[in-house]
Design a protein around this motif. Structure first.
Motif, PDB file in Angstrom:
ATOM      1  N   HIS A 211       0.831  -1.211   0.000  1.00  0.00           N
ATOM      2  CA  HIS A 211       0.000   0.000   0.000  1.00  0.00           C
ATOM      3  C   HIS A 211       0.862   1.256   0.000  1.00  0.00           C
ATOM      4  CE1 HIS A 211      -3.870  -1.846   0.012  1.00  0.00           C
ATOM      5  NE2 HIS A 211      -3.595  -2.589   1.069  1.00  0.00           N
ATOM      6  N   ALA A 212       2.024   1.194   0.666  1.00  0.00           N
ATOM      7  CA  ALA A 212       2.937   2.348   0.639  1.00  0.00           C
ATOM      8  C   ALA A 212       3.394   2.585  -0.796  1.00  0.00           C
ATOM      9  CB  ALA A 212       4.131   2.088   1.556  1.00  0.00           C
ATOM     10  N   LYS A 213       3.702   1.495  -1.491  1.00  0.00           N
ATOM     11  CA  LYS A 213       4.188   1.584  -2.861  1.00  0.00           C
ATOM     12  C   LYS A 213       3.107   2.128  -3.801  1.00  0.00           C
ATOM     13  CE  LYS A 213       5.623  -1.819  -6.198  1.00  0.00           C
ATOM     14  NZ  LYS A 213       5.868  -3.260  -6.342  1.00  0.00           N
ATOM     15  N   TYR A 214       1.901   1.590  -3.692  1.00  0.00           N
ATOM     16  CA  TYR A 214       0.840   1.978  -4.629  1.00  0.00           C
ATOM     17  C   TYR A 214       0.241   3.349  -4.314  1.00  0.00           C
ATOM     18  CZ  TYR A 214       0.612  -2.367  -7.283  1.00  0.00           C
ATOM     19  OH  TYR A 214       0.898  -3.412  -8.123  1.00  0.00           O
ATOM     20  N   SER A 215       0.250   3.737  -3.030  1.00  0.00           N
ATOM     21  CA  SER A 215      -0.385   5.006  -2.677  1.00  0.00           C
ATOM     22  C   SER A 215       0.624   6.144  -2.596  1.00  0.00           C
ATOM     23  CB  SER A 215      -1.091   4.872  -1.326  1.00  0.00           C
ATOM     24  OG  SER A 215      -0.129   4.754  -0.279  1.00  0.00           O
ATOM     25  N   GLY A 216       1.898   5.787  -2.522  1.00  0.00           N
ATOM     26  CA  GLY A 216       2.910   6.824  -2.364  1.00  0.00           C
ATOM     27  C   GLY A 216       2.983   7.384  -0.950  1.00  0.00           C
ATOM     28  N   ARG A 217       2.295   6.753  -0.007  1.00  0.00           N
ATOM     29  CA  ARG A 217       2.312   7.233   1.387  1.00  0.00           C
ATOM     30  C   ARG A 217       3.342   6.452   2.190  1.00  0.00           C
ATOM     31  NH1 ARG A 217      -2.577  10.455   2.164  1.00  0.00           N
ATOM     32  NH2 ARG A 217      -2.673  10.128   4.400  1.00  0.00           N
ATOM     33  N   ASP A 218       3.971   7.151   3.125  1.00  0.00           N
ATOM     34  CA  ASP A 218       4.913   6.485   4.022  1.00  0.00           C
ATOM     35  C   ASP A 218       4.109   5.804   5.125  1.00  0.00           C
ATOM     36  OD1 ASP A 218       6.831   5.644   5.745  1.00  0.00           O
ATOM     37  OD2 ASP A 218       7.635   7.635   6.194  1.00  0.00           O
ATOM     38  N   LEU A 219       4.046   4.485   5.105  1.00  0.00           N
ATOM     39  CA  LEU A 219       3.254   3.775   6.109  1.00  0.00           C
ATOM     40  C   LEU A 219       4.137   3.138   7.182  1.00  0.00           C
ATOM     41  CD1 LEU A 219       0.490   2.178   3.846  1.00  0.00           C
ATOM     42  CD2 LEU A 219       0.399   4.302   5.136  1.00  0.00           C
ATOM     43  N   SER A 220       5.349   3.673   7.334  1.00  0.00           N
ATOM     44  CA  SER A 220       6.210   3.141   8.396  1.00  0.00           C
ATOM     45  C   SER A 220       5.771   3.702   9.744  1.00  0.00           C
ATOM     46  CB  SER A 220       7.667   3.498   8.109  1.00  0.00           C
ATOM     47  OG  SER A 220       7.835   4.903   8.194  1.00  0.00           O
ATOM     48  N   TYR A 221       6.273   3.073  10.775  1.00  0.00           N
ATOM     49  CA  TYR A 221       5.877   3.424  12.137  1.00  0.00           C
ATOM     50  C   TYR A 221       7.123   3.808  12.920  1.00  0.00           C
ATOM     51  CZ  TYR A 221       4.510   2.513  17.005  1.00  0.00           C
ATOM     52  OH  TYR A 221       4.308   2.603  18.357  1.00  0.00           O
ATOM     53  N   TYR A 222       7.041   4.908  13.668  1.00  0.00           N
ATOM     54  CA  TYR A 222       8.182   5.292  14.484  1.00  0.00           C
ATOM     55  C   TYR A 222       8.012   4.712  15.889  1.00  0.00           C
ATOM     56  CZ  TYR A 222      11.739   7.771  17.032  1.00  0.00           C
ATOM     57  OH  TYR A 222      12.817   8.051  17.838  1.00  0.00           O
ATOM     58  N   ASP A 223       8.941   3.863  16.248  1.00  0.00           N
ATOM     59  CA  ASP A 223       8.897   3.185  17.538  1.00  0.00           C
ATOM     60  C   ASP A 223       9.670   4.037  18.553  1.00  0.00           C
ATOM     61  OD1 ASP A 223       9.460   1.540  19.747  1.00  0.00           O
ATOM     62  OD2 ASP A 223       9.320  -0.277  18.524  1.00  0.00           O
ATOM     63  N   GLY A 224       8.942   4.713  19.421  1.00  0.00           N
ATOM     64  CA  GLY A 224       9.557   5.640  20.357  1.00  0.00           C
ATOM     65  C   GLY A 224      10.482   4.963  21.355  1.00  0.00           C
ATOM     66  N   GLN A 225      10.190   3.701  21.648  1.00  0.00           N
ATOM     67  CA  GLN A 225      10.991   2.995  22.642  1.00  0.00           C
ATOM     68  C   GLN A 225      12.361   2.603  22.070  1.00  0.00           C
ATOM     69  OE1 GLN A 225       8.935  -0.383  24.289  1.00  0.00           O
ATOM     70  NE2 GLN A 225       9.739   0.001  26.345  1.00  0.00           N
ATOM     71  N   SER A 226      12.339   1.964  20.876  1.00  0.00           N
ATOM     72  CA  SER A 226      13.617   1.519  20.296  1.00  0.00           C
ATOM     73  C   SER A 226      14.221   2.591  19.386  1.00  0.00           C
ATOM     74  CB  SER A 226      13.408   0.224  19.510  1.00  0.00           C
ATOM     75  OG  SER A 226      12.653   0.485  18.340  1.00  0.00           O
TER      76      SER A 226
END
Lengths: 468, 468
Positions: free
Chosen positions: A296-311
């Motif tokens: 979905h990130a590839k097809y929509s052009g949206r960054d769907l990653s998640y920022y993990d505040g702990q690590s």
């Protein structure tokens, strides 16, 4: 499965007692579509509720959504459904019926091979039309998504698909949910709703239908922890069926072989149930890896990653997906609860459903239809129905009415008789033990509440023990 | 509607707090489709539950069903939908956009008529394309049912429609329900489920969408008693919205004019709500007469008459139909509950939803994220969540967390602070009065239960009084 349960008995009970009717029956029915009647709809509601309670309400790491059945067509390109959600079909050159290639292949494998000592021809070429015996075409891929057109013009641009799974509605909302729910990973997003698959060979009652109801959880985790979370959810989901009364010996786990995995899956277990037609999938628990969010990130052009505040890392989460069917669960609960017993030299059919699942928690039955008993019985009914799904029945003899309540799985019958007019007590009859106790009418609600377990009729371990 | 509510404010709140997102948003959305987020799904569940409880559970003259979305194509021939469920459309000869003829007509009526002193040309011919000003074609009928194909071949024989109403699933099961439910007339059959209409001009957020959820009751009565039952249900349904917190001054009844009645209706009332775009239909209560059962008897060849044991007559029952939309109700409840208030010189937005409707009944908030407070707060959460939909939030300052709970309509916040570690008490903050009381942690559940009203969070008249 108790040895004497057949699908015919279940279908017959379902029709007779208002659980499930063939859809559009007065028009001869519609292939593989079924309608839930007054008892079926309550059982189904209870199954949904038990799932939602276990998955969403009782946990602080899962939230729910309810997304639309029609989605942007690109969703299905990204997910791989447009290209890969297909079944190879063969067509009979004589009668033009179409068949799943797999089915013909299996059939051909079983046939004695007379002509070839060392068969080199693939089995599919040895298959013939099961209907007329005609020759078959080469297999051709057929997409299993239902297609429709949105807006007034039937053209390519307005094509929409009916979703074949609810999961994609969750993936495309991952960002929205993370941004608004203030939750951190691991985070689950759950959904119950209709899905549609244009199956070539639906069948086995409500086991495989073209329109069905999904209960899906997408549980987003940090990559590397996906193995342990898969194990966790396999156990959770197996136990859910056991807690709701399915006998352990009728359940088993089966890991998918490498060749069997769906295109998105890294690993997958099926919870299988011993249906009358044999061990069959009740629920799949898959490790979908980061496949869907990456696509979905590839097809929509949206960054769907998640920022993990702990690590302090940014990554695309992995997803564990327990995916169950409401209808299939309903069928398993019905089959597993079905008992035929001899009581006082008469056969009785009883659905020993957990109270949490039973369509009616209590039935109020005046001993007979009588001008004095009716008002009191109606009063008792009015007193109980705001708290419990309750049935009221004053037709025919009390014996037939008990039999009906047994067959729909009502755990308690409250009978109002002539003595009740004197002593203001009523009789509670227990479905499974057939024990009868007499209690003051004003304490009925609290007595039943105690017997039914926690609020709102929680899965009660006590009940599970007593039931045996 | 409080004077300062606009649709923009509601849409923004819904997006911000996870009630409702545009469907497939990462792909630019799909026209008129919306997804319910974590708060929206709970609100929607509560609306469904409140309807089901009032219509099915609390009455002994109504049972539920859950019928399939895809039905036999003859159902829609019999019901009149194939022939009559149409909208006249005109097409622009220049840009080829299509418009509802009615819309163009209304627009043309409003325009000053310069050329004709005594206009004889119908208004539609004076209309031009609202987009490009081009000339329009003659109106052509367009069917509003979504069409799909069942089975592997796209051909006429396998055409299926997505139901435009749930009602027909009830009519075709009338016989099955009467035969299995042992109920006598008057008898209601209720259903909640998705319907689909290929609307030309959907809009106003979730007010008019192509995919939506119906809550429909078909109440079967003896002919001749239909007038009084229509009156009864008009009152019942109007009162339902009031009991669930909608202010009476924002509701009104409107009887349909003769020319306005649907082809099946003998009489009809709309319950209208004062939406931001003006008075609009919230629910229709129609007298469908014996139209549907008569049509289905004719098309299916089945005798769908009912034998009335009391009057010893056989007749085709009349039907009173209260037909509501889940989504439309959700919108009205959101709008009516929306308040902007000044509290200590700061503006707060608060959803004064009835507790029965509030997505979360209680939020557990540790005063701050702290190694001593967190375990206690989690324990309190674990204690409450099996009984109530509960939220747990330990991010950011307590003020911002209260504001979030106000905006999602949580009636009670339970705050655990450092003193709680000493005295095992927690603070309950009431959403509307902002009153705070301190109670022992072990009594939290029963205190909240008492404050929330009956089980399972019944519409509480007490609450309605207190809320004002």
């Amino acid at each position: 499965m108790s040895s004497n349960v057949t699908m015919e008995k279940i279908v017959s009970l379902c029709k007779r007692r208002g659980f499930i009717f063939p859809s559009s029956e007065i028009y001869g029915g519609l292939s593989s579509c079924w309608d839930y009647g007054p008892m079926g709809v309550e059982l189904k509601r209870n199954v949904r509720h038990a799932w939602w309670k276990a998955i969403v309400q009782d946990r602080d790491d899962v939230v729910g959504v309810d997304t639309s059945i029609m989605m942007h067509p690109n969703v299905w390109k990204a997910s791989g459904h447009v290209d890969s959600f297909t079944d190879p079909l063969v067509e009979c050159k004589s009668c033009h019926l179409r068949w799943r290639a797999e089915e013909i292949e299996n059939q051909a494998m079983k046939q004695p091979q007379k002509e070839e000592a060392h068969p080199t021809t693939p089995p599919i070429w040895r298959g013939t039309c099961p209907k007329c015996g005609g020759d078959l075409t080469e297999p051709r891929l057929f997409n299993l998504m239902f297609k429709s057109f949105m807006g007034p013009v039937e053209e390519e641009a307005s094509t929409v698909y009916l979703r074949p799974e609810t999961a994609q509605g969750i993936f495309v909302n991952f960002e929205n949910v993370v941004n608004t729910s203030r939750k951190k990973l691991p985070l689950g997003i759950a959904q119950i709703g209709k899905s549609f698959r244009n199956e070539i060979t639906p069948g086995n009652f409500i086991f495989r239908t073209r329109e069905f109801e999904h209960m899906e959880l997408e549980y987003f985790v940090k990559p590397g922890t996906d193995g342990q979370w898969l194990d966790y959810w396999v156990k959770e989901r197996f136990d859910w069926y056991v807690k709701l009364g399915i006998r352990k010996e009728n359940l088993r786990l089966r890991q998918h072989g490498k060749g069997e995995l769906a295109h998105y899956a890294k690993d997958c277990y099926d919870v299988e149930y011993l249906f009358p037609m044999g061990w069959s999938e009740l629920e799949g628990i898959a490790n979908r890896s980061d496949y869907d969010l990456t696509q979905h990130a590839k097809y929509s052009g949206r960054d769907l990653s998640y920022y993990d505040g702990q690590s302090r890392e940014r990554y695309i989460p992995y997803v564990i997906e327990p995916s169950a069917g409401v209808d299939r669960s309903v069928l398993a609960f019905l089959i597993d609860a079905y008992r035929e017993e001899m009581v006082e030299e008469e056969k009785r059919v009883v659905l020993q459903l957990q109270p949490a699942l039973a369509p009616m928690k209590v039935a109020v039955l005046p001993l007979s239809r009588n001008e004095k008993l009716t008002p009191l019985a109606k009063k008792v009914y009015q007193q109980l129905c705001p708290s419990f799904m309750a049935d009221y029945d004053d037709s025919q003899g009390i014996g037939r009415r008990y039999r009906r309540q047994d067959e729909i799985g009502t755990p308690f019958c409250v009978t109002v008789d002539f003595q009740s007019l004197e002593d203001h007590q009523a009789t509670i009859r227990e479905r499974d033990s057939l024990a009868q106790i007499r209690v003051p009418i004003e304490t009925l609600e609290e007595t039943l509440r105690a017997k039914l377990g926690g609020e709102p009729f929680d899965v009660s371990p006590l009940w599970a023990t007593r039931q045996k």
